[in-house]
Design a protein around this motif. Structure first.
Motif, PDB file in Angstrom:
ATOM      1  N   HIS A 186      38.873  39.218  31.682  1.00 33.08           N
ATOM      2  CA  HIS A 186      38.556  37.789  31.678  1.00 33.08           C
ATOM      3  C   HIS A 186      37.054  37.579  31.531  1.00 33.08           C
ATOM      4  O   HIS A 186      36.599  36.755  30.719  1.00 33.08           O
ATOM      5  CB  HIS A 186      39.049  37.156  32.978  1.00 33.08           C
ATOM      6  CG  HIS A 186      38.574  35.748  33.177  1.00 33.08           C
ATOM      7  ND1 HIS A 186      39.250  34.659  32.690  1.00 33.08           N
ATOM      8  CD2 HIS A 186      37.464  35.256  33.796  1.00 33.08           C
ATOM      9  CE1 HIS A 186      38.590  33.555  32.994  1.00 33.08           C
ATOM     10  NE2 HIS A 186      37.514  33.886  33.669  1.00 33.08           N
TER      11      HIS A 186
ATOM     12  N   GLU B  17      35.661  28.886  40.567  1.00 26.86           N
ATOM     13  CA  GLU B  17      36.917  28.910  41.321  1.00 26.86           C
ATOM     14  C   GLU B  17      37.885  29.949  40.755  1.00 26.86           C
ATOM     15  O   GLU B  17      38.591  30.634  41.505  1.00 26.86           O
ATOM     16  CB  GLU B  17      37.565  27.524  41.305  1.00 26.86           C
ATOM     17  CG  GLU B  17      36.736  26.469  42.047  1.00 26.86           C
ATOM     18  CD  GLU B  17      37.401  25.098  42.012  1.00 26.86           C
ATOM     19  OE1 GLU B  17      38.511  24.994  41.440  1.00 26.86           O
ATOM     20  OE2 GLU B  17      36.794  24.157  42.544  1.00 26.86           O
ATOM     21  N   ARG B  18      37.925  30.073  39.418  1.00 26.77           N
ATOM     22  CA  ARG B  18      38.793  31.090  38.807  1.00 26.77           C
ATOM     23  C   ARG B  18      38.366  32.486  39.237  1.00 26.77           C
ATOM     24  O   ARG B  18      39.211  33.338  39.553  1.00 26.77           O
ATOM     25  CB  ARG B  18      38.757  30.972  37.281  1.00 26.77           C
ATOM     26  CG  ARG B  18      39.627  29.858  36.714  1.00 26.77           C
ATOM     27  CD  ARG B  18      39.740  29.958  35.204  1.00 26.77           C
ATOM     28  NE  ARG B  18      38.499  29.619  34.541  1.00 26.77           N
ATOM     29  CZ  ARG B  18      38.172  28.390  34.160  1.00 26.77           C
ATOM     30  NH1 ARG B  18      38.995  27.388  34.407  1.00 26.77           N
ATOM     31  NH2 ARG B  18      37.029  28.154  33.547  1.00 26.77           N
TER      32      ARG B  18
ATOM     33  N   VAL C 155      40.336  32.186  28.200  1.00 18.13           N
ATOM     34  CA  VAL C 155      40.665  32.868  29.440  1.00 18.13           C
ATOM     35  C   VAL C 155      41.892  33.716  29.224  1.00 18.13           C
ATOM     36  O   VAL C 155      42.883  33.263  28.631  1.00 18.13           O
ATOM     37  CB  VAL C 155      40.921  31.849  30.563  1.00 18.13           C
ATOM     38  CG1 VAL C 155      41.329  32.571  31.841  1.00 18.13           C
ATOM     39  CG2 VAL C 155      39.674  31.018  30.805  1.00 18.13           C
TER      40      VAL C 155
ATOM     41  N   GLU D 134      34.954  27.682  36.440  1.00 16.72           N
ATOM     42  CA  GLU D 134      34.936  29.144  36.339  1.00 16.72           C
ATOM     43  C   GLU D 134      34.687  29.816  37.686  1.00 16.72           C
ATOM     44  O   GLU D 134      35.265  30.858  37.984  1.00 16.72           O
ATOM     45  CB  GLU D 134      33.869  29.594  35.336  1.00 16.72           C
ATOM     46  CG  GLU D 134      33.844  31.101  35.087  1.00 16.72           C
ATOM     47  CD  GLU D 134      35.112  31.622  34.438  1.00 16.72           C
ATOM     48  OE1 GLU D 134      35.300  32.856  34.434  1.00 16.72           O
ATOM     49  OE2 GLU D 134      35.915  30.824  33.931  1.00 16.72           O
TER      50      GLU D 134
ATOM     51  N   GLN E 225      35.183  35.716  28.405  1.00 16.13           N
ATOM     52  CA  GLN E 225      34.337  34.543  28.587  1.00 16.13           C
ATOM     53  C   GLN E 225      32.934  34.768  28.045  1.00 16.13           C
ATOM     54  O   GLN E 225      32.335  33.878  27.451  1.00 16.13           O
ATOM     55  CB  GLN E 225      34.269  34.165  30.070  1.00 16.13           C
ATOM     56  CG  GLN E 225      35.573  33.598  30.632  1.00 16.13           C
ATOM     57  CD  GLN E 225      35.894  32.240  30.051  1.00 16.13           C
ATOM     58  OE1 GLN E 225      36.199  32.099  28.878  1.00 16.13           O
ATOM     59  NE2 GLN E 225      35.827  31.221  30.881  1.00 16.13           N
TER      60      GLN E 225
ATOM     61  N   GLN F 178      39.458  33.233  42.766  1.00 13.98           N
ATOM     62  CA  GLN F 178      40.888  33.512  42.827  1.00 13.98           C
ATOM     63  C   GLN F 178      41.202  34.928  42.321  1.00 13.98           C
ATOM     64  O   GLN F 178      42.080  35.611  42.864  1.00 13.98           O
ATOM     65  CB  GLN F 178      41.667  32.476  42.010  1.00 13.98           C
ATOM     66  CG  GLN F 178      41.676  31.081  42.617  1.00 13.98           C
ATOM     67  CD  GLN F 178      42.214  31.069  44.043  1.00 13.98           C
ATOM     68  OE1 GLN F 178      43.233  31.697  44.343  1.00 13.98           O
ATOM     69  NE2 GLN F 178      41.502  30.378  44.924  1.00 13.98           N
ATOM     70  N   GLN F 179      40.486  35.353  41.310  1.00 11.14           N
ATOM     71  CA  GLN F 179      40.688  36.712  40.804  1.00 11.14           C
ATOM     72  C   GLN F 179      40.290  37.752  41.851  1.00 11.14           C
ATOM     73  O   GLN F 179      40.967  38.774  42.028  1.00 11.14           O
ATOM     74  CB  GLN F 179      39.895  36.916  39.513  1.00 11.14           C
ATOM     75  CG  GLN F 179      40.466  36.138  38.334  1.00 11.14           C
ATOM     76  CD  GLN F 179      39.555  36.153  37.124  1.00 11.14           C
ATOM     77  OE1 GLN F 179      38.550  36.875  37.085  1.00 11.14           O
ATOM     78  NE2 GLN F 179      39.898  35.359  36.121  1.00 11.14           N
TER      79      GLN F 179
ATOM     80  N   HIS G 262      40.653  40.875  35.767  1.00 12.75           N
ATOM     81  CA  HIS G 262      39.390  40.205  36.092  1.00 12.75           C
ATOM     82  C   HIS G 262      38.293  40.587  35.103  1.00 12.75           C
ATOM     83  O   HIS G 262      37.598  39.714  34.555  1.00 12.75           O
ATOM     84  CB  HIS G 262      38.975  40.589  37.515  1.00 12.75           C
ATOM     85  CG  HIS G 262      37.564  40.217  37.863  1.00 12.75           C
ATOM     86  ND1 HIS G 262      37.099  38.923  37.832  1.00 12.75           N
ATOM     87  CD2 HIS G 262      36.500  40.995  38.234  1.00 12.75           C
ATOM     88  CE1 HIS G 262      35.822  38.905  38.179  1.00 12.75           C
ATOM     89  NE2 HIS G 262      35.441  40.148  38.420  1.00 12.75           N
TER      90      HIS G 262
END
Length: 236
Positions: A225, A194-195, A235, A192, A229, A198-199, A222
């Protein structure tokens, strides 16, 4: 137990825990008066606003009585009443999380639009530096949460709307307090962190390209998301 400084400023949830524990372990017995807001602020190493917020919450929990002009006093402890108050407060905190995410959606998509249109190179440097911190701190939930908030606040500054920035400052303590535990939980979901980085990079890239539509969409994606979560959903 002696009160020790809180390491993070503007984290009223931690101030609540410190004072509540001091009450429950007898450091502040029933009927005793708590130190002044200024004294607690100095001792705990936080702002006076955080202490006032904590005292308000402790009052809801029936742990303290606030007497105008006389001070704040530890209430007579009623175990069942306290347990019921804590349960109510936890339910309210969960509702707060989702209400605050709705508020952030409204504020921050607009901030992204204006940031994309009005940002300066100095704002891009600040955002890029924060993203670099996120990359370096992958796996560290506490640092990740701090960098996350710094990035969102940097966008508000880049919008060049002083009222939008002031609004972010005004709600920041409430947002940080209500979302801290949930945000830290997010960073413990495998992959998460890392996600989320990236967002944030997608938001940054759109602002850098002065693409206000894409910036708003990236911020919306974002926050949706994050909301999904926190609700235990998939996701988006």
């Amino acid at each position: 137990m002696s009160l020790t400084p809180v390491q993070q400023s503007k984290t009223y949830e931690l101030v609540i825990d410190r004072i509540k524990q001091a009450i429950l372990d007898g450091s502040f017995p029933p009927g005793s008066r708590l130190p002044s807001v200024k004294s607690l602020s100095d001792t705990l190493g936080v702002g006076q606003a955080a202490v006032r917020e904590a005292i308000s919450a402790l009052r809801v929990l029936n742990l303290v009585d606030v007497r105008q002009g006389d001070g704040t006093f530890v209430a007579q402890l009623d175990t069942r009443s306290i347990a019921q108050s804590i349960a109510r407060r936890e339910a309210m905190a969960q509702a707060d999380v989702h209400a605050l995410l709705e508020l952030r959606m409204w504020i921050e998509t607009g901030a992204c639009r204006y940031a994309a249109e009005r940002r300066l190179d100095s704002h891009l440097v600040e955002m890029s530096d924060i993203i670099d911190r996120m990359d370096r701190d992958l796996g560290n939930a506490q640092l990740g949460e701090e960098a996350d908030w710094a990035f969102h606040y940097a966008i508000a500054k880049a919008s060049h709307n002083p009222y939008m920035q002031t609004l972010m400052e005004t709600v920041s303590e409430r947002i940080q307090g209500a979302l801290l535990a949930s945000r830290l939980a997010l960073y413990r979901i495998p992959g998460e962190d890392e996600r989320l980085v990236q967002q944030h990079k997608a938001i940054y890239d759109a602002i850098k390209q002065r693409d206000s539509t894409s910036a708003m969409k990236a911020m919306q994606d974002h926050l949706l998301h994050v909301s999904s979560q926190l609700r235990g959903g998939e996701v988006i």
